[in-house]
Scaffold this motif. Sequence first.
Motif, PDB file in Angstrom:
ATOM      1  N   PHE A 140       0.829  -1.206   0.000  1.00  0.00           N
ATOM      2  CA  PHE A 140       0.000   0.000   0.000  1.00  0.00           C
ATOM      3  C   PHE A 140       0.865   1.259   0.000  1.00  0.00           C
ATOM      4  N   PHE A 141       1.960   1.238   0.757  1.00  0.00           N
ATOM      5  CA  PHE A 141       2.851   2.396   0.783  1.00  0.00           C
ATOM      6  C   PHE A 141       3.501   2.604  -0.577  1.00  0.00           C
ATOM      7  N   ALA A 142       3.872   1.511  -1.240  1.00  0.00           N
ATOM      8  CA  ALA A 142       4.477   1.620  -2.571  1.00  0.00           C
ATOM      9  C   ALA A 142       3.490   2.215  -3.571  1.00  0.00           C
ATOM     10  N   ILE A 143       2.202   1.907  -3.399  1.00  0.00           N
ATOM     11  CA  ILE A 143       1.177   2.389  -4.330  1.00  0.00           C
ATOM     12  C   ILE A 143       0.784   3.829  -4.029  1.00  0.00           C
ATOM     13  N   PHE A 144       0.550   4.139  -2.754  1.00  0.00           N
ATOM     14  CA  PHE A 144       0.020   5.456  -2.378  1.00  0.00           C
ATOM     15  C   PHE A 144       1.084   6.440  -1.895  1.00  0.00           C
ATOM     16  N   GLY A 145       2.165   5.929  -1.292  1.00  0.00           N
ATOM     17  CA  GLY A 145       3.142   6.816  -0.677  1.00  0.00           C
ATOM     18  C   GLY A 145       4.267   7.253  -1.589  1.00  0.00           C
ATOM     19  N   LEU A 146       4.967   6.296  -2.171  1.00  0.00           N
ATOM     20  CA  LEU A 146       6.156   6.626  -2.952  1.00  0.00           C
ATOM     21  C   LEU A 146       5.874   7.519  -4.161  1.00  0.00           C
ATOM     22  N   PRO A 147       4.737   7.354  -4.887  1.00  0.00           N
ATOM     23  CA  PRO A 147       4.485   8.261  -6.013  1.00  0.00           C
ATOM     24  C   PRO A 147       4.339   9.727  -5.605  1.00  0.00           C
ATOM     25  N   ASN A 148       4.150   9.980  -4.307  1.00  0.00           N
ATOM     26  CA  ASN A 148       3.980  11.358  -3.826  1.00  0.00           C
ATOM     27  C   ASN A 148       5.202  11.864  -3.081  1.00  0.00           C
ATOM     28  N   ALA A 149       6.364  11.279  -3.361  1.00  0.00           N
ATOM     29  CA  ALA A 149       7.576  11.609  -2.614  1.00  0.00           C
ATOM     30  C   ALA A 149       7.997  13.070  -2.774  1.00  0.00           C
ATOM     31  N   LYS A 150       7.563  13.726  -3.854  1.00  0.00           N
ATOM     32  CA  LYS A 150       7.943  15.126  -4.084  1.00  0.00           C
ATOM     33  C   LYS A 150       6.843  16.110  -3.708  1.00  0.00           C
TER      34      LYS A 150
ATOM     35  N   MET B  75     -13.177   2.343   8.492  1.00  0.00           N
ATOM     36  CA  MET B  75     -12.559   3.311   9.403  1.00  0.00           C
ATOM     37  C   MET B  75     -11.231   3.820   8.845  1.00  0.00           C
ATOM     38  N   SER B  76     -10.447   2.936   8.237  1.00  0.00           N
ATOM     39  CA  SER B  76      -9.147   3.334   7.676  1.00  0.00           C
ATOM     40  C   SER B  76      -9.320   4.318   6.527  1.00  0.00           C
ATOM     41  N   PHE B  77     -10.286   4.041   5.641  1.00  0.00           N
ATOM     42  CA  PHE B  77     -10.545   4.969   4.534  1.00  0.00           C
ATOM     43  C   PHE B  77     -11.103   6.294   5.043  1.00  0.00           C
ATOM     44  N   ALA B  78     -12.039   6.220   5.973  1.00  0.00           N
ATOM     45  CA  ALA B  78     -12.710   7.435   6.452  1.00  0.00           C
ATOM     46  C   ALA B  78     -11.785   8.333   7.261  1.00  0.00           C
ATOM     47  N   SER B  79     -10.717   7.779   7.816  1.00  0.00           N
ATOM     48  CA  SER B  79      -9.818   8.572   8.661  1.00  0.00           C
ATOM     49  C   SER B  79      -8.635   9.154   7.893  1.00  0.00           C
ATOM     50  N   GLY B  80      -8.505   8.814   6.605  1.00  0.00           N
ATOM     51  CA  GLY B  80      -7.433   9.375   5.790  1.00  0.00           C
ATOM     52  C   GLY B  80      -6.141   8.587   5.819  1.00  0.00           C
ATOM     53  N   LEU B  81      -6.188   7.322   6.239  1.00  0.00           N
ATOM     54  CA  LEU B  81      -4.966   6.529   6.275  1.00  0.00           C
ATOM     55  C   LEU B  81      -4.496   6.121   4.882  1.00  0.00           C
ATOM     56  N   PHE B  82      -5.428   5.919   3.958  1.00  0.00           N
ATOM     57  CA  PHE B  82      -5.068   5.499   2.610  1.00  0.00           C
ATOM     58  C   PHE B  82      -4.874   6.685   1.669  1.00  0.00           C
ATOM     59  N   MET B  83      -5.775   7.638   1.745  1.00  0.00           N
ATOM     60  CA  MET B  83      -5.701   8.818   0.881  1.00  0.00           C
ATOM     61  C   MET B  83      -5.987  10.056   1.707  1.00  0.00           C
ATOM     62  N   PRO B  84      -5.360  11.195   1.360  1.00  0.00           N
ATOM     63  CA  PRO B  84      -5.592  12.425   2.123  1.00  0.00           C
ATOM     64  C   PRO B  84      -7.070  12.797   2.129  1.00  0.00           C
ATOM     65  N   LEU B  85      -7.530  13.298   3.239  1.00  0.00           N
ATOM     66  CA  LEU B  85      -8.940  13.677   3.356  1.00  0.00           C
ATOM     67  C   LEU B  85      -9.300  14.824   2.421  1.00  0.00           C
TER      68      LEU B  85
ATOM     69  N   GLY C  47       1.848  20.253   5.204  1.00  0.00           N
ATOM     70  CA  GLY C  47       3.073  21.018   5.439  1.00  0.00           C
ATOM     71  C   GLY C  47       4.321  20.173   5.586  1.00  0.00           C
ATOM     72  N   VAL C  48       4.209  18.848   5.413  1.00  0.00           N
ATOM     73  CA  VAL C  48       5.384  17.965   5.494  1.00  0.00           C
ATOM     74  C   VAL C  48       5.440  17.107   4.241  1.00  0.00           C
ATOM     75  N   ASN C  49       6.548  16.421   4.038  1.00  0.00           N
ATOM     76  CA  ASN C  49       6.701  15.553   2.873  1.00  0.00           C
ATOM     77  C   ASN C  49       5.595  14.502   2.843  1.00  0.00           C
ATOM     78  N   ALA C  50       4.937  14.367   1.697  1.00  0.00           N
ATOM     79  CA  ALA C  50       3.769  13.493   1.595  1.00  0.00           C
ATOM     80  C   ALA C  50       4.130  12.023   1.805  1.00  0.00           C
ATOM     81  N   ALA C  51       5.285  11.590   1.289  1.00  0.00           N
ATOM     82  CA  ALA C  51       5.663  10.183   1.437  1.00  0.00           C
ATOM     83  C   ALA C  51       5.946   9.844   2.900  1.00  0.00           C
ATOM     84  N   THR C  52       6.612  10.748   3.618  1.00  0.00           N
ATOM     85  CA  THR C  52       6.868  10.520   5.045  1.00  0.00           C
ATOM     86  C   THR C  52       5.558  10.521   5.825  1.00  0.00           C
TER      87      THR C  52
ATOM     88  N   MET D 287       2.686   9.582   4.639  1.00  0.00           N
ATOM     89  CA  MET D 287       2.038   8.302   4.366  1.00  0.00           C
ATOM     90  C   MET D 287       2.763   7.145   5.045  1.00  0.00           C
ATOM     91  N   LEU D 288       4.059   7.292   5.276  1.00  0.00           N
ATOM     92  CA  LEU D 288       4.796   6.268   6.007  1.00  0.00           C
ATOM     93  C   LEU D 288       4.239   6.127   7.424  1.00  0.00           C
TER      94      LEU D 288
END
Length: 250
Positions: free
Chosen positions: A32-42, A174-184, A47-52, A54-55
């Motif tokens: 999941f991190f490889a799919i959602f986190g790493l593509p947003n590394a830049k 709950m995971s989807f609704a709380s923003g764990l997978f994608m930003p709210l 206010g913080v790095n998106a990949a971190t 998502m980590l």
Amino acid sequence: MNRFFYLVYSEIIRLVRMPAYLIPTLAFPIMFFAIFGLPNAKNELGGVNAATYMLVSFSAYSLISTSLFAFGVSIAAERGLGWHKLMRVTPLNPLMYFGSKVVNALIQGLVIIVLLALFARFVGNLSYDVVLFAQAIGKLMLAVGAFVALGLWVGYVGGPNSAAGIANLIFLPMSFASGLFMPLDIMPEFLRNIAPYTPAYHFAQIGWMTLGAKSDTSEMMHWVWVMVYAVAFFMLALVAYRKDEGKNFG
């Protein structure tokens, strides 16, 4: 203490002998991190790095998952096998039994987080502040008690065949609704309205804010929300536990 550590050891050995459970448990957060986190590394989130960011999100996801499944669902399975009745004729303290399962679930969660961090650093080439990340994980390890209590409730409300379904019915929405997978920010408005009332949202916010992410309230308020949920879930779990004990032992 020797008995306690032996119980923890036994739980770990049991999991090692169940690769059909262990491998997906370890692999899914990394995938999941490889799919959602790493593509947003830049990019940035809060206010913080998106990949971190998502980590930390998937670290929180991992701790919630192990609390519900490695702890809660395993209790339901052992209840179905009659293991609890067998344990009652031994001198083992029930708190020691539950404690060993909690420690095992937290060890699993921590192993997943370490693998996530290593994957992000050496495979994803993600540069992040290790000290801040460790502080965020330390806080999440303290706050996860709310989900341990929820897992205990699942373990006594559900049966051996239904507990996993109940846990998934709670965990995934709950995971989807709380923003764990994608930003709210990119989620539908009704989910953004629901998020502040979910325990996972406040749990994750504690980790995110440790990184320096912005929030709609103070970190202390998120702790208060998590503690309120912890008390509520524990009371529900206690009622379910006593009901089960009364049904089996009078």
